[in-house]
Motif scaffolding. Structure first.
Motif, PDB file in Angstrom:
ATOM      1  N   ARG A  10      44.951  46.395  43.406  1.00 54.37           N
ATOM      2  CA  ARG A  10      43.681  45.607  43.963  1.00 54.37           C
ATOM      3  C   ARG A  10      42.573  47.097  43.415  1.00 54.37           C
ATOM      4  N   ASP A  11      41.668  46.468  42.749  1.00 59.30           N
ATOM      5  CA  ASP A  11      40.475  47.495  42.122  1.00 59.30           C
ATOM      6  C   ASP A  11      39.770  47.697  43.270  1.00 59.30           C
ATOM      7  N   THR A  16      42.784  41.706  42.885  1.00 59.41           N
ATOM      8  CA  THR A  16      43.772  41.544  41.891  1.00 59.41           C
ATOM      9  C   THR A  16      43.364  41.019  40.273  1.00 59.41           C
ATOM     10  N   GLU A  17      44.425  41.713  39.514  1.00 60.64           N
ATOM     11  CA  GLU A  17      44.067  41.464  38.061  1.00 60.64           C
ATOM     12  C   GLU A  17      43.757  39.844  37.794  1.00 60.64           C
ATOM     13  N   GLU A  18      44.501  38.952  38.331  1.00 59.44           N
ATOM     14  CA  GLU A  18      44.544  37.475  38.120  1.00 59.44           C
ATOM     15  C   GLU A  18      43.085  37.053  38.898  1.00 59.44           C
ATOM     16  N   PHE A  20      40.398  38.973  39.151  1.00 59.89           N
ATOM     17  CA  PHE A  20      39.413  39.838  38.314  1.00 59.89           C
ATOM     18  C   PHE A  20      39.385  38.863  36.993  1.00 59.89           C
ATOM     19  N   LEU A  21      40.184  38.398  36.298  1.00 56.80           N
ATOM     20  CA  LEU A  21      40.242  37.862  34.964  1.00 56.80           C
ATOM     21  C   LEU A  21      39.415  36.367  35.416  1.00 56.80           C
TER      22      LEU A  21
END
Length: 276
Positions: A10-11, A16-18, A20-21
């Motif tokens: 997690r940033d 999560t990247e999913e 975020f996108l």
């Protein structure tokens, strides 16, 4: 600092990247368009000089102006694939060697919008007949003379003569100053966009890499004689080579085929070779 969880990284915002996108908006950043432009260069049939391919633009900007073949990169293709497609669509040219040169990114290089161009060298052994297609009114081969002081592009049959004078200026990169060639138009007719700068960078790359790469072999037939290959090297370099030095330069890249033929430049029977 990113946190690691059982579900993945997690940033700093806990995404999560999913995730975020899913919330990312590409419109947050202005996106320039991307084009490709190609310097397609080949020898005359008698090896007396070089020719380059130009197309006559059929639309604005630079309507009726001569330009290097090229066009916009489609969303579903690489720049290399776009370069191959544009050569085929605009001039009917296929199956040529392509190598990337440089990315041209001056903000004002295209009056339509912010356009970055990825330039390619395209090398061919034959300046075969070409045709204009897609958004090109015409496609034609032009005689091409390149020195450290001038670029001369001309086609007497269609009455086009383009001349740029080249001067050397020094530019700073870090604490180092390096020389570069700057073009000044000396004819009534000019090339479209910044295509003269693309030619300069392409020729610099060819001349820099010619002694340790196989670039010149893309301008020779599969089977060739050494006198003819030497002339191709000399045309690209812009100066003569000593025969003995040239043969040492290419010795480990070629193999003899045990046959002879007439060379184009010497008109004498010579050994036939091919690239290993």
């Amino acid at each position: 600092m990113a946190l690691t969880t059982a579900k993945g990284l997690r940033d700093q915002n806990g995404l999560t990247e999913e995730e975020f996108l899913a919330q990312y908006d590409p419109g947050d950043y202005e996106r320039p368009s991307v084009t490709v432009d190609m310097l397609l260069i080949g020898p005359k049939k008698d090896l007396s000089g070089l020719r380059i391919l130009l197309i006559k633009r059929g639309g604005h900007p630079y309507l009726n102006c001569w330009a290097l073949p090229g066009g916009f990169v489609h969303p579903d293709e690489t720049c290399y694939e776009a370069a191959k497609r544009e050569l085929s669509e605009e001039a009917g040219v296929k199956d040529v060697f392509l190598e990337q040169v440089y990315t041209f990114s001056k903000p004002d290089r295209d009056p339509r919008t912010r356009v970055m161009s990825v330039a390619y060298i395209a090398l061919t052994s034959k300046t075969v007949p070409v045709r204009g297609g897609d958004d090109a009114l015409e496609a034609a081969w032009f005689d091409f003379e390149y020195t450290d002081s001038q670029i001369h592009i001309f086609n007497e049959d269609i009455g086009v003569d383009i001349v740029y004078e080249l001067s050397t200026k020094r530019f700073k990169n870090g604490h180092i100053k390096y020389p570069n060639l700057t073009p000044t138009l000396k004819s009534k007719t000019r090339l479209a966009f910044d295509h003269v700068e693309i030619i300069i960078e392409a020729m610099k790359k060819i001349r820099k890499e010619i002694e340790y790469t196989d670039l010149p072999f893309s301008m020779a037939p599969v089977k060739f004689t050494l006198p003819d290959l030497q002339v191709i090297y000399e045309l690209l370099l812009g100066h003569k080579l000593y025969k003995a030095n040239f043969r040492i330069m290419v010795a480990d890249r070629i193999e003899a085929l045990g046959e002879k033929t007439k060379s184009i430049v010497g008109r004498r029977m010579s050994e036939v070779y091919m690239l290993k």
